[in-house]
Design an enzyme around this catalytic site. Structure first.
Site, PDB file in Angstrom:
ATOM      1  N   LYS A 155       0.848  -1.191   0.000  1.00  0.00           N
ATOM      2  CA  LYS A 155       0.000   0.000   0.000  1.00  0.00           C
ATOM      3  C   LYS A 155       0.884   1.242   0.000  1.00  0.00           C
ATOM      4  O   LYS A 155       1.457   1.629   1.015  1.00  0.00           O
ATOM      5  CB  LYS A 155      -0.915   0.041   1.231  1.00  0.00           C
ATOM      6  N   GLY A 208       6.863   5.261   8.225  1.00  0.00           N
ATOM      7  CA  GLY A 208       6.036   6.459   8.284  1.00  0.00           C
ATOM      8  C   GLY A 208       6.185   7.133   9.631  1.00  0.00           C
ATOM      9  O   GLY A 208       7.232   7.016  10.281  1.00  0.00           O
ATOM     10  N   SER A 209       5.147   7.813  10.040  1.00  0.00           N
ATOM     11  CA  SER A 209       5.226   8.598  11.270  1.00  0.00           C
ATOM     12  C   SER A 209       5.200   7.690  12.510  1.00  0.00           C
ATOM     13  O   SER A 209       4.615   6.602  12.479  1.00  0.00           O
ATOM     14  CB  SER A 209       4.056   9.584  11.336  1.00  0.00           C
ATOM     15  N   GLU A 230       9.777   1.421  10.726  1.00  0.00           N
ATOM     16  CA  GLU A 230      10.817   2.440  10.484  1.00  0.00           C
ATOM     17  C   GLU A 230      10.117   3.784  10.616  1.00  0.00           C
ATOM     18  O   GLU A 230       9.306   4.147   9.761  1.00  0.00           O
ATOM     19  CB  GLU A 230      11.400   2.297   9.069  1.00  0.00           C
ATOM     20  N   CYS A 264      13.593  10.716   6.905  1.00  0.00           N
ATOM     21  CA  CYS A 264      13.618  10.320   8.320  1.00  0.00           C
ATOM     22  C   CYS A 264      15.032  10.389   8.880  1.00  0.00           C
ATOM     23  O   CYS A 264      15.216  10.477  10.084  1.00  0.00           O
ATOM     24  CB  CYS A 264      13.015   8.940   8.497  1.00  0.00           C
ATOM     25  N   GLU A 357      10.115  16.195  14.840  1.00  0.00           N
ATOM     26  CA  GLU A 357      10.540  15.976  13.454  1.00  0.00           C
ATOM     27  C   GLU A 357       9.858  17.032  12.584  1.00  0.00           C
ATOM     28  O   GLU A 357       8.634  17.092  12.526  1.00  0.00           O
ATOM     29  CB  GLU A 357      10.122  14.567  13.015  1.00  0.00           C
TER      30      GLU A 357
END
Ligand code: NDP
Length: 455
Positions: A155, A208-209, A230, A264, A357
């Protein structure tokens, strides 16, 4: 009937494509197709699976330019960066094409017989990826997952689905059997969540977040589904007074402004020893002002726009906190989600920009006194993904590298990612490792077999 998803080109705000938007029933269909394809894919002779992955790498290599252009337009990244990333996609498949024949086990001495271990594929694996490195991050998951004998449902982020869709066509062209690799383009909160909850999905690999990562881990807990995460980062670029300051300053902009800071691993905290702070900032200013920010498709562009209007709003909000701007680079006017590279100095370790972030081109410069203070500041974050240490003192470099709690570190360089070395985070940057030999562990289960030999 599924509705249409409009894909925007961030550099122009124009419509790039319209693609069907999947719903939960499409996820269920994709999972069923992956499940049906699993027994034959797992049973394929290792050499044959390796051959198909090599053919896939060849097919991707023949389409690098096309994929790079698609990625550059959809994600707003500099075309030279997009080419490099597509090269890495090819290399990732080549690297893991060697894996089916190297899934080695151990033999373990025991009484009365022989014990040994084998690595078994998991089954159907759900891959949920973000928009910042769309096909690259997908490849980090796809290649080891497929090499280990799993089938997958990928996805992509709704903002950047185009290279994933093209990848599926190329996989078919390369002879990857139907059902082994499936793509579902739909929203995370429905399609992503369905993958997490689906009883026939054995594992979720997510990038992602941290916020969504936590909800995925919680959702997966109900069925003890395997998860690798991650997540975000707030990496430190630690520059000691005895470093090659010219080299550190020349390398710092791409380490925080590369991909418009939407990385990231961005070294978004630049820690500088206080007795060289002014000199370092003079050197850095020259580099930042020289950055070429503009049309991602121009050959010499180094930085493009942000991904979306929402991301532009989020990044801009960090400027409202009253931090002092040391200097800024340039950015085009007119349409597109542009934000000029910005250096804030001095920043207090407690400031929001030093803690959260940003995921945009803002660097926070924080002075430090000595080695102990540098380590304390570098570790003063919930994250632990990457980082750099610049010094000419080799023993100090190694001491500091061991003392900083992050998954990946560079000394006198700013690299984080290589196909052949493990990548992943400490603390709230996630768990599990991608790339390198260790990624295969996260796509297999270890089985112990005991064979009694006594008559
Ligand atoms: P998200 O974590 O929301 O998105 C990453 C992926 O997860 C996308 O494919 C998204 O789908 C999907 N997703 C979203 N919600 C769910 C859910 N509930 N269940 C399953 N899958 C889900 O990141 P954003 O795009 O919202 O970015 C927000 C912030 O996250 C950034 O500003 C940045 O700070 C950070 N981020 C960090 C990244 C990293 O590499 N560490 C990468 C991307 C973002 P969809 O978007 O299609 O709805």
């Amino acid at each position: 009937m599924s509705d249409l998803l409009t894909v925007i080109e961030p550099a122009t705000e124009a419509v790039l494509a319209e693609v069907p938007r999947a719903g939960i029933e499409d996820v269920d269909r994709a999972v069923a197709s992956a499940r049906a394809a699993f027994p034959a894919w797992r049973a394929l002779a290792p050499g044959e699976r390796a051959r198909l992955l090599h053919t896939l790498a060849d097919t991707l290599a023949a389409h690098v330019e096309e994929l790079a252009l698609l990625e550059a337009r959809n994600a707003g990244k500099a075309i030279s960066d997009a080419r490099g990333e597509m090269g890495m996609v090819v290399d990732t498949f080549r690297y893991y094409a060697g894996a089916p024949e190297r899934l080695l086990g151990d033999t373990i001495p025991v009484a009365g017989g022989q014990a040994f271990t084998v690595r078994e594929a998991l089954g159907v694996v759900g891959l949920i990826v973000p928009w910042n490195f769309p096909l690259t991050i997908a490849a980090w998951k796809l290649a080891p997952a497929l090499a280990a004998g799993n089938t997958v449902v990928l996805k992509p982020a709704e903002l950047t689905p185009l290279t994933a869709l093209r990848f599926a066509e190329l996989a078919k062209l390369a002879g990857i059997p139907d059902g082994v690799m499936n793509v579902v383009v739909g929203p995370g909160r429905t399609c992503g969540q369905r993958l997490v909850e689906h009883p026939d999905v054995q594992k979720i690999a997510f990038t992602g977040s941290t916020e969504v990562g936590a909800s995925i881990a919680a959702g997966a807990a109900a069925s003890i589904k395997r998860v690798t995460l991650e997540l975000g980062g707030k990496s430190a670029n630690v520059i000691f007074a005895d470093a090659d300051l010219e080299a550190a300053a020349a390398a710092a902009p791409s380490a925080v402004f590369g991909n418009a800071g939407q990385d990231c691993c961005a070294r978004s905290r630049i820690l500088v020893q206080e007795n060289v702070l002014d000199h370092f900032l003079e050197l850095l200013e020259v580099e930042v002002k020289a950055l070429r920010v503009g049309d991602p498709l121009k050959e010499d562009t180094q930085m493009g726009p942000l991904i979306s209007a929402a991301q532009l709003r989020t990044v801009s909000s960090f400027m409202d906190d009253g931090a002092s701007v040391a200097f800024r680079g340039s950015a085009p006017d007119g349409p597109g989600y542009w934000f000029a590279p910005t250096v804030l100095s001095p920043v207090a370790p407690s400031d929001r920009v030093a803690r959260e972030e940003v995921f945009g081109p803002i660097a926070a410069v924080i002075p430090f006194r000595d080695e102990a203070h540098a380590v304390e500041l570098a570790n003063d974050t919930v994250y632990g993904l990457s980082g750099s240490i610049w010094t000419r003192d080799g023993a100090r470099a190694l001491r500091v590298a061991r003392a900083i709690d992050t998954g990946v570190l560079s000394i006198n360089a700013n690299t984080s990612v290589r196909v052949s070395t493990p990548f992943g985070g400490f603390k709230q940057s996630g768990y599990g490792r991608e790339l390198g030999p260790h990624a295969l562990e996260a796509y297999t289960e270890l089985k112990t077999i005991y064979y009694a030999t006594e008559a």
